[in-house]
Design a protein around this motif. Structure first.
Motif, PDB file in Angstrom:
ATOM      1  N   ALA A 169       4.145   7.017  -4.895  1.00 31.12           N
ATOM      2  CA  ALA A 169       5.152   6.916  -3.831  1.00 31.12           C
ATOM      3  C   ALA A 169       6.546   7.299  -4.334  1.00 31.12           C
ATOM      4  O   ALA A 169       7.508   7.283  -3.572  1.00 31.12           O
ATOM      5  CB  ALA A 169       5.170   5.492  -3.273  1.00 31.12           C
ATOM      6  N   ASN A 193       0.877  -1.172   0.000  1.00 31.63           N
ATOM      7  CA  ASN A 193       0.000   0.000   0.000  1.00 31.63           C
ATOM      8  C   ASN A 193       0.916   1.224   0.000  1.00 31.63           C
ATOM      9  O   ASN A 193       2.142   1.087  -0.060  1.00 31.63           O
ATOM     10  CB  ASN A 193      -0.944  -0.008   1.210  1.00 31.63           C
ATOM     11  N   TYR A 194       0.329   2.414   0.084  1.00 30.63           N
ATOM     12  CA  TYR A 194       1.150   3.636  -0.010  1.00 30.63           C
ATOM     13  C   TYR A 194       2.211   3.663   1.084  1.00 30.63           C
ATOM     14  O   TYR A 194       3.370   3.987   0.824  1.00 30.63           O
ATOM     15  CB  TYR A 194       0.266   4.887   0.074  1.00 30.63           C
ATOM     16  N   GLU A 195       1.831   3.299   2.305  1.00 31.39           N
ATOM     17  CA  GLU A 195       2.797   3.366   3.415  1.00 31.39           C
ATOM     18  C   GLU A 195       4.006   2.457   3.143  1.00 31.39           C
ATOM     19  O   GLU A 195       5.151   2.856   3.315  1.00 31.39           O
ATOM     20  CB  GLU A 195       2.113   2.945   4.720  1.00 31.39           C
ATOM     21  N   VAL A 196       3.727   1.231   2.706  1.00 33.80           N
ATOM     22  CA  VAL A 196       4.827   0.293   2.424  1.00 33.80           C
ATOM     23  C   VAL A 196       5.723   0.853   1.324  1.00 33.80           C
ATOM     24  O   VAL A 196       6.957   0.900   1.449  1.00 33.80           O
ATOM     25  CB  VAL A 196       4.259  -1.083   1.977  1.00 33.80           C
ATOM     26  N   THR A 208      -0.161   3.406  -7.199  1.00 34.30           N
ATOM     27  CA  THR A 208       0.310   3.842  -5.874  1.00 34.30           C
ATOM     28  C   THR A 208       1.837   3.923  -5.856  1.00 34.30           C
ATOM     29  O   THR A 208       2.419   4.827  -5.247  1.00 34.30           O
ATOM     30  CB  THR A 208      -0.183   2.855  -4.784  1.00 34.30           C
ATOM     31  N   ARG A 249       6.062   3.938   0.100  1.00 32.82           N
ATOM     32  CA  ARG A 249       6.743   5.195   0.432  1.00 32.82           C
ATOM     33  C   ARG A 249       7.903   4.904   1.398  1.00 32.82           C
ATOM     34  O   ARG A 249       8.976   5.492   1.301  1.00 32.82           O
ATOM     35  CB  ARG A 249       5.727   6.158   1.062  1.00 32.82           C
ATOM     36  N   THR A 250       7.678   3.971   2.330  1.00 30.46           N
ATOM     37  CA  THR A 250       8.754   3.625   3.278  1.00 30.46           C
ATOM     38  C   THR A 250       9.932   2.997   2.536  1.00 30.46           C
ATOM     39  O   THR A 250      11.095   3.321   2.805  1.00 30.46           O
ATOM     40  CB  THR A 250       8.220   2.646   4.354  1.00 30.46           C
TER      41      THR A 250
END
Ligand code: SF4
Length: 375
Positions: free
Chosen positions: A146, A97-100, A142, A102-103
């Motif tokens: 990111a 997802n975006y968090e994964v 996504t 972007r991280t």
């Protein structure tokens, strides 16, 4: 110099029906594995110098907890990294997802490889994939949001019940997304998988599909730079090119293979043994073979000819002290006569037809070889 580093994450959400890769679906050992892997990375410091490429593969790296993945990345990026580092992570649709994403991008990953395989939901289901095409598309967009500007999409063809029209639709959909890189491999039937009794597609259908892929991707501006790989200008995979060019690379993690200073070695494939070794290289590295000159010559040809620009005859002479023609001359000449191989500008490379019949070319060249007496 360590040209490349490969990190293996042997965990997946579930097992695909065709898969014989070293991967497991249980979650119970993930933390112990992560700790052992980081210990191996730290203990390999003497062999890690300036690194040009890093590749985190699996398994499904993005199936493990995100903080574990960033800990592993943190251990590897603490070593000297070359300017222009290519850092790839495999990311299966349905696990990001975006968090994964972007991280991962913030941690230094600058290339993503999505295992799509096909855009048809019925065929995805047959393969045992966990995602739909719509989920892949969402993950793909996504990834762009990111910050990923270098994305590979894996395509698989010659699937059960797949027609040429299915494949054309796959290619059109993938091209419309404009990924920088596309890998395309035919389905291979592996023993000890749910597909082991499946009848493989006819060779003629496989070739027909390969032709469709080559033609459509060429029209869309992709360079066919290796038998199974296509890229926009400047986006050929540096990591994979290093394998084919026989540069040094270190593999870390369960079952990972390495090629380092003329020696090939691999880690244990036993998960419990790997965890128990806790990074102690003597315990976890099982096989270590020095590559004899004759084997190295064959590797030079076998790997080098996979790449479209082929092999430099002068490089062979420099590395082995004998001209390539003095060893493989009979096979080379025969394959040139058959128009499967071409020599130009001091390089030998497969022709379009030679790419279709690459296995035959390799067999002919190696069967007719003559080792010089001085070896
Ligand atoms: S996601 Fe990849 S490694 Fe995992 S089971 Fe499927 S094919 Fe195998």
């Amino acid at each position: 110099m360590t040209s490349g580093i490969y990190i293996h994450i042997p965990f997946c959400v579930s097992k695909c029906n065709y898969c014989n890769f070293l991967s497991f679906t249980g979650k119970e050992n993930i933390e112990l594995y992560k700790n052992a892997l980081i210990a191996e990375i730290k203990n390999s410091s003497k062999q890690i110098t300036l690194t040009e490429t890093i590749y985190i593969g699996g398994g499904t790296p993005t199936s493990i907890p995100l903080n574990y993945l960033t800990e592993i990345i943190g251990a590897i990026v603490s070593y000297p990294l070359a300017e222009g580092l290519e850092f790839t992570a495999e990311a299966n649709p349905g696990t990001v997802n975006y968090e994964v994403l972007r991280t991962l991008r913030n941690a230094g990953v600058n290339r993503l490889s999505f295992g799509l395989q096909t855009t048809h939901n019925s065929l995805l289901k047959n393969l045992g994939r966990i995602h739909t095409y719509a989920e892949f598309e969402q993950n793909y967009f996504t990834a762009r949001q990111a910050g990923f500007t270098n994305i590979n999409v894996d395509l698989m063809y010659a699937l059960a019940n797949e027609t040429a029209d299915h494949l054309k639709r796959d290619i059109a959909r993938i091209i419309s997304l404009c990924p920088e890189h596309i890998s395309a491999y035919p389905l291979t039937i592996e023993e000890n998988t749910p597909f082991e009794n499946l009848k493989p597609a006819d060779d003629s259908l496989v070739l027909q599909m390969f032709d469709i892929i080559k033609n459509e991707l060429k029209k869309a501006g992709y360079n066919h730079y290796e038998i199974s790989n296509f890229a926009k200008d400047g986006f050929a995979s540096k990591h994979n090119l290093a394998y084919w060019q026989r540069k040094n690379y270190l593999g870390m993690g369960l079952g990972a293979h390495s090629f380092f200073n003329g020696r090939r070695f691999s880690n244990t494939e036993d998960l419990n043994e790997y965890i128990a070794a806790f990074g102690e290289l003597k315990k976890l590295r099982h096989t270590s073979v020095f590559i004899e000159k004759t084997d190295a010559m064959e590797e030079f040809f076998f790997l080098g000819l996979r790449v479209r620009e082929g092999i430099a005859l002068a490089a062979f002479l420099k590395e082995f002290g004998v001209p390539a023609y003095s060893v493989f001359g009979a096979g080379i000449k025969k394959m040139i006569d058959y128009k499967l191989l071409q020599e130009s500008g001091g390089r030998l490379f497969l022709t379009d037809n030679g790419i279709n019949l690459s296995n035959r070319v390799f067999t002919e060249i190696f069967t007719a070889r003559e080792w010089p007496r001085s070896l």
